[in-house]
Design a protein around this motif. Structure first.
Motif, PDB file in Angstrom:
ATOM      1  N   THR A 181       0.819  -1.216   0.000  1.00  0.00           N
ATOM      2  CA  THR A 181       0.000   0.000   0.000  1.00  0.00           C
ATOM      3  C   THR A 181       0.849   1.261   0.000  1.00  0.00           C
ATOM      4  O   THR A 181       0.343   2.347  -0.278  1.00  0.00           O
ATOM      5  N   GLU A 182       2.134   1.113   0.337  1.00  0.00           N
ATOM      6  CA  GLU A 182       3.039   2.261   0.361  1.00  0.00           C
ATOM      7  C   GLU A 182       4.031   2.232  -0.798  1.00  0.00           C
ATOM      8  O   GLU A 182       4.962   3.038  -0.845  1.00  0.00           O
ATOM      9  N   SER A 204       4.749   2.764  -4.715  1.00  0.00           N
ATOM     10  CA  SER A 204       4.165   3.502  -5.835  1.00  0.00           C
ATOM     11  C   SER A 204       3.974   2.595  -7.046  1.00  0.00           C
ATOM     12  O   SER A 204       4.664   1.585  -7.211  1.00  0.00           O
ATOM     13  N   MET A 205       3.038   2.977  -7.892  1.00  0.00           N
ATOM     14  CA  MET A 205       2.822   2.243  -9.137  1.00  0.00           C
ATOM     15  C   MET A 205       4.073   2.278 -10.004  1.00  0.00           C
ATOM     16  O   MET A 205       4.377   1.324 -10.711  1.00  0.00           O
ATOM     17  N   GLU A 206       4.793   3.402  -9.940  1.00  0.00           N
ATOM     18  CA  GLU A 206       6.015   3.550 -10.733  1.00  0.00           C
ATOM     19  C   GLU A 206       7.074   2.527 -10.300  1.00  0.00           C
ATOM     20  O   GLU A 206       7.762   1.936 -11.144  1.00  0.00           O
ATOM     21  N   LYS A 207       7.183   2.313  -8.983  1.00  0.00           N
ATOM     22  CA  LYS A 207       8.154   1.347  -8.481  1.00  0.00           C
ATOM     23  C   LYS A 207       7.768  -0.069  -8.878  1.00  0.00           C
ATOM     24  O   LYS A 207       8.621  -0.860  -9.314  1.00  0.00           O
ATOM     25  N   LYS A 224       7.558  -7.841   0.056  1.00  0.00           N
ATOM     26  CA  LYS A 224       8.316  -7.749  -1.190  1.00  0.00           C
ATOM     27  C   LYS A 224       7.373  -8.031  -2.361  1.00  0.00           C
ATOM     28  O   LYS A 224       7.421  -7.367  -3.369  1.00  0.00           O
ATOM     29  N   THR A 225       6.525  -9.017  -2.212  1.00  0.00           N
ATOM     30  CA  THR A 225       5.464  -9.444  -3.132  1.00  0.00           C
ATOM     31  C   THR A 225       5.877  -9.481  -4.605  1.00  0.00           C
ATOM     32  O   THR A 225       5.975 -10.559  -5.188  1.00  0.00           O
ATOM     33  N   VAL A 226       6.127  -8.342  -5.224  1.00  0.00           N
ATOM     34  CA  VAL A 226       6.381  -8.299  -6.671  1.00  0.00           C
ATOM     35  C   VAL A 226       7.769  -8.842  -7.014  1.00  0.00           C
ATOM     36  O   VAL A 226       7.941  -9.547  -8.017  1.00  0.00           O
TER      37      VAL A 226
END
Length: 262
Positions: free
Chosen positions: A98-99, A101-104, A150-152
């Motif tokens: 949730t913290e 960014s979409m860019e990251k 980390k998820t992604v």
């Protein structure tokens, strides 16, 4: 210059990528370094060329820019014979989803997944022209389990693992050998070092120098190993974790990673 063939290394300006460049140069291999502009790549190239009498070429651009990637790789393939591809460039990090960014999130997917696949796809026809050629893709020990906070990143590295092994099977019977490397913790920069230190003893288990990891990875790739886990502790850790139920493994690893947020 010892030969006309080149090793192409992405993410080559520092850390593990830089070490790959050093060790390939020691082997007498000509090198193409791909890195972001503004780093230490020119001084690295000059030093390697002077020290090891090899030809070193630099291409500085952002691998997440797919149009620029296609343009630069096309240019490289028009000028150089490549028989060894090292897909090393990657990015990660630890944060609440949730913290983040979409860019990251997009950067992780574009760099870790998209650029690796695009470069590999573009190089395969050229690699197939050689009697022997090699692809080394850098995954991570994180690929072996989902990880909260980390998820992604582990998902992207699991993709690299699956992609590499599937590609290896598809290219079996040709002169192209594909290997995938699963490094453990690496202190490549101050941020990474702080994250590893925050995990205490568990974070330091399996910690190897970039020189050790690069040497193991290069030898394993040249000898055509499909999967390469540098370091005995990392091999043991992988075995032990593989026999744990997924739910337990996920909770254990995520609990340790959560300390990086503090």
């Amino acid at each position: 210059m010892n030969n006309e063939k080149y090793t192409l290394i992405t993410g080559a300006s520092s850390g593990l990528g830089k070490e790959f460049a050093v060790q390939c140069a020691k082997m007498g291999r000509n090198i193409i370094l791909i890195a972001l502009p503004g780093g230490c790549t020119p001084s690295l190239a000059e030093n390697l060329a002077n020290t090891y009498n090899v030809d070193v070429r630099i291409f500085e651009f952002d691998l997440t820019d797919s149009q620029e990637l296609k343009k630069q790789i096309t240019l490289i393939l028009e000028r150089f014979e490549i028989d060894f591809l090292i897909n090393n460039a990657g990015v990660g990090g630890t944060s609440l989803i949730t913290e983040t960014s979409m860019e990251k999130i997009d950067q992780i997917m574009q760099l870790n997944v998209r650029s690796t696949v695009l470069i590999t796809h573009m190089l395969i026809p050229h690699l197939l022209q050689h009697e022997r050629s090699y692809i080394m893709n850098i995954s991570s020990m994180a690929a072996f389990s989902p990880i909260a906070y980390k998820t992604v990143y582990p998902a992207s590295k699991a993709f690299i693992s699956s992609f590499s092994l599937g590609l290896r099977e598809e290219l079996s019977g040709t002169g192209v050998s594909v290997s995938v490397v699963y490094p453990g913790p690496i202190m490549t920069n101050s941020n990474t070092a702080q994250r590893i230190i925050s995990q205490g003893i568990k974070g330091k288990m399996g910690l190897l120098s970039t020189a050790e990891i690069a040497s193991t990875a290069i030898i394993g790739t040249i000898t055509k190993y499909p999967t390469i886990i540098p370091g005995f502790i990392n091999k043991l850790n992988h075995f032990l974790m593989s026999i744990l139920p997924m739910e337990l493994k996920l909770k254990m690893i995520s609990r340790a990673v959560k300390k990086e947020l503090i």
